[in-house]
Design a protein around this motif. Structure first.
Motif, PDB file in Angstrom:
ATOM      1  N   VAL A 136      -0.890   1.557  -5.556  1.00 17.50           N
ATOM      2  CA  VAL A 136      -1.601   0.681  -4.636  1.00 17.50           C
ATOM      3  C   VAL A 136      -2.189   1.541  -3.527  1.00 17.50           C
ATOM      4  CG1 VAL A 136      -1.429  -1.310  -3.116  1.00 17.50           C
ATOM      5  CG2 VAL A 136      -0.003  -1.199  -5.185  1.00 17.50           C
ATOM      6  N   GLY A 137      -3.521   1.674  -3.533  1.00 16.97           N
ATOM      7  CA  GLY A 137      -4.163   2.541  -2.550  1.00 16.97           C
ATOM      8  C   GLY A 137      -5.550   2.062  -2.184  1.00 16.97           C
ATOM      9  N   ASP A 138      -5.903   2.201  -0.927  1.00 20.76           N
ATOM     10  CA  ASP A 138      -7.210   1.780  -0.427  1.00 20.76           C
ATOM     11  C   ASP A 138      -8.242   2.892  -0.628  1.00 20.76           C
ATOM     12  OD1 ASP A 138      -8.938  -0.039   0.722  1.00 20.76           O
ATOM     13  OD2 ASP A 138      -8.472   0.543   2.783  1.00 20.76           O
ATOM     14  N   GLU A 172       0.830  -1.208   0.000  1.00 20.08           N
ATOM     15  CA  GLU A 172       0.000   0.000   0.000  1.00 20.08           C
ATOM     16  C   GLU A 172       0.865   1.259   0.000  1.00 20.08           C
ATOM     17  OE1 GLU A 172      -3.888   1.790   2.394  1.00 20.08           O
ATOM     18  OE2 GLU A 172      -2.748   0.109   3.237  1.00 20.08           O
ATOM     19  N   GLY A 173       0.515   2.192  -0.872  1.00 21.50           N
ATOM     20  CA  GLY A 173       1.243   3.452  -0.996  1.00 21.50           C
ATOM     21  C   GLY A 173       2.303   3.438  -2.080  1.00 21.50           C
ATOM     22  N   GLN A 174       2.701   2.250  -2.554  1.00 25.93           N
ATOM     23  CA  GLN A 174       3.710   2.170  -3.603  1.00 25.93           C
ATOM     24  C   GLN A 174       3.072   2.325  -4.986  1.00 25.93           C
ATOM     25  OE1 GLN A 174       5.644  -1.646  -2.977  1.00 25.93           O
ATOM     26  NE2 GLN A 174       7.157  -0.739  -1.615  1.00 25.93           N
ATOM     27  N   THR A 175       3.893   2.730  -5.955  1.00 27.26           N
ATOM     28  CA  THR A 175       3.448   2.812  -7.348  1.00 27.26           C
ATOM     29  C   THR A 175       4.354   1.923  -8.199  1.00 27.26           C
ATOM     30  OG1 THR A 175       2.673   5.083  -7.018  1.00 27.26           O
ATOM     31  CG2 THR A 175       2.975   4.353  -9.291  1.00 27.26           C
ATOM     32  N   TRP A 176       3.730   1.050  -8.977  1.00 28.11           N
ATOM     33  CA  TRP A 176       4.455   0.047  -9.771  1.00 28.11           C
ATOM     34  C   TRP A 176       4.050   0.133 -11.235  1.00 28.11           C
ATOM     35  CZ3 TRP A 176       8.175  -3.460  -8.176  1.00 28.11           C
ATOM     36  CH2 TRP A 176       8.417  -3.491  -6.794  1.00 28.11           C
ATOM     37  N   ARG A 177       4.930  -0.401 -12.065  1.00 29.19           N
ATOM     38  CA  ARG A 177       4.700  -0.411 -13.514  1.00 29.19           C
ATOM     39  C   ARG A 177       5.277  -1.697 -14.089  1.00 29.19           C
ATOM     40  NH1 ARG A 177       7.763   3.839 -17.548  1.00 29.19           N
ATOM     41  NH2 ARG A 177       6.686   3.309 -19.511  1.00 29.19           N
ATOM     42  N   VAL A 178       4.518  -2.359 -14.943  1.00 30.46           N
ATOM     43  CA  VAL A 178       5.042  -3.510 -15.683  1.00 30.46           C
ATOM     44  C   VAL A 178       4.849  -3.260 -17.169  1.00 30.46           C
ATOM     45  CG1 VAL A 178       4.870  -5.300 -13.909  1.00 30.46           C
ATOM     46  CG2 VAL A 178       2.869  -4.763 -15.291  1.00 30.46           C
ATOM     47  N   THR A 179       5.875  -3.566 -17.935  1.00 25.23           N
ATOM     48  CA  THR A 179       5.787  -3.479 -19.384  1.00 25.23           C
ATOM     49  C   THR A 179       6.179  -4.826 -19.968  1.00 25.23           C
ATOM     50  OG1 THR A 179       8.075  -2.709 -19.673  1.00 25.23           O
ATOM     51  CG2 THR A 179       6.384  -1.022 -19.347  1.00 25.23           C
TER      52      THR A 179
END
Length: 262
Positions: A194-196, A110-117
């Protein structure tokens, strides 16, 4: 130099010094994407993933392995004979981002930002269905947990489409025709904060060559259930399709990369 000129010069220098002292601090470096996962199918094989869900019910031993590395690609085979532990559906999927050959894997919290390519090849035999056919999911780990985000192949009024939905609140992020993406490589760029509640966000981009097919994003949305978020790839589909679209098929993935915003 006259006294008056010295006074003027001193005042000017004093003003410049004061201005210099009052300069704002340099801004902190902007957040940027940090590459933290870049597996190779030929070198890492299935070790690139946290878990592998290959015929969990042992329903089709003759078709095993359904998931394997071949050259630079990961291949997911699906046969009409395959059954998951819930026999009304089929599942051949991998989960998570494993870092190296050990037990380490990357946790999306929670609180992280992710990216997949990555790039995916969808053959014309992998069709959209009237019920669910997911080829990417974001889930909370654990048996029976609900999906958070799904990238799906869905028939809408008889038309084959590919879509991204926020499954928690059944929110459509975007949808586009699937037919032009059959039998060719498509580049995927998926981003999630990722956030609630309303603290999450997503962005979904599909490209075919140099052409952007779709680029959709949503903010202020729910992208978290509990514990963490874990990505899944492969084929997960219902046997309840009424369009006659289920047949032996496969999915190819390559050039997988994972980034964390920091």
């Amino acid at each position: 130099m006259s006294t008056s000129r010295r006074a003027l010069l001193g005042a000017a220098l004093g003003g410049a010094a004061t201005a210099a002292v009052g300069l704002p601090a340099q801004p902190a470096a902007a957040a940027s994407w940090q590459l933290v996962w870049s597996p190779s199918a030929s070198d890492d094989g299935l070790g690139a993933f946290e878990t592998v869900e290959d015929d969990r019910a042992d329903s089709h031993p003759a078709g095993q392995p359904h998931i394997h590395a071949t050259g630079d690609n990961w291949r997911f085979n699906m046969h009409t004979a395959d059954r998951d532990t819930s026999t009304d559906r089929q599942r051949q999927e991998v989960t998570g981002l494993r870092n190296g050959s050990g037990s380490d894997y990357l946790k999306w919290t929670e609180g992280q930002t992710w990216r997949v390519t990555y790039s995916m090849y969808i053959p014309s035999s992998l069709k959209a269905t009237t019920t669910f056919t997911h080829i990417m999911q974001m889930k909370q780990p654990g048996t029976g947990t609900s999906p958070i985000v799904v990238q799906s192949l869905r028939r809408v009024n008889g038309v084959q489409t590919i879509e991204l939905k926020l499954a928690i609140d059944d929110i459509l992020v975007g949808r586009t025709d699937l037919a032009p993406l059959h039998d060719t490589w498509t580049d995927v760029d998926f981003q999630i904060k990722v956030g609630d509640g309303t603290a999450g966000s997503v962005r979904w981009i599909l490209k075919s060559g140099s052409t952007t097919v779709i680029d959709k994003s949503l903010t202020g949305v729910d992208t978290f259930l509990a514990d963490r978020v874990r990505p899944k790839w492969g084929i997960y589909r219902s046997l309840g399709d009424t369009s006659g679209s289920l047949q032996d098929t496969y999915l190819l993935l390559t050039n997988l990369h994972g980034y964390r915003l920091s």
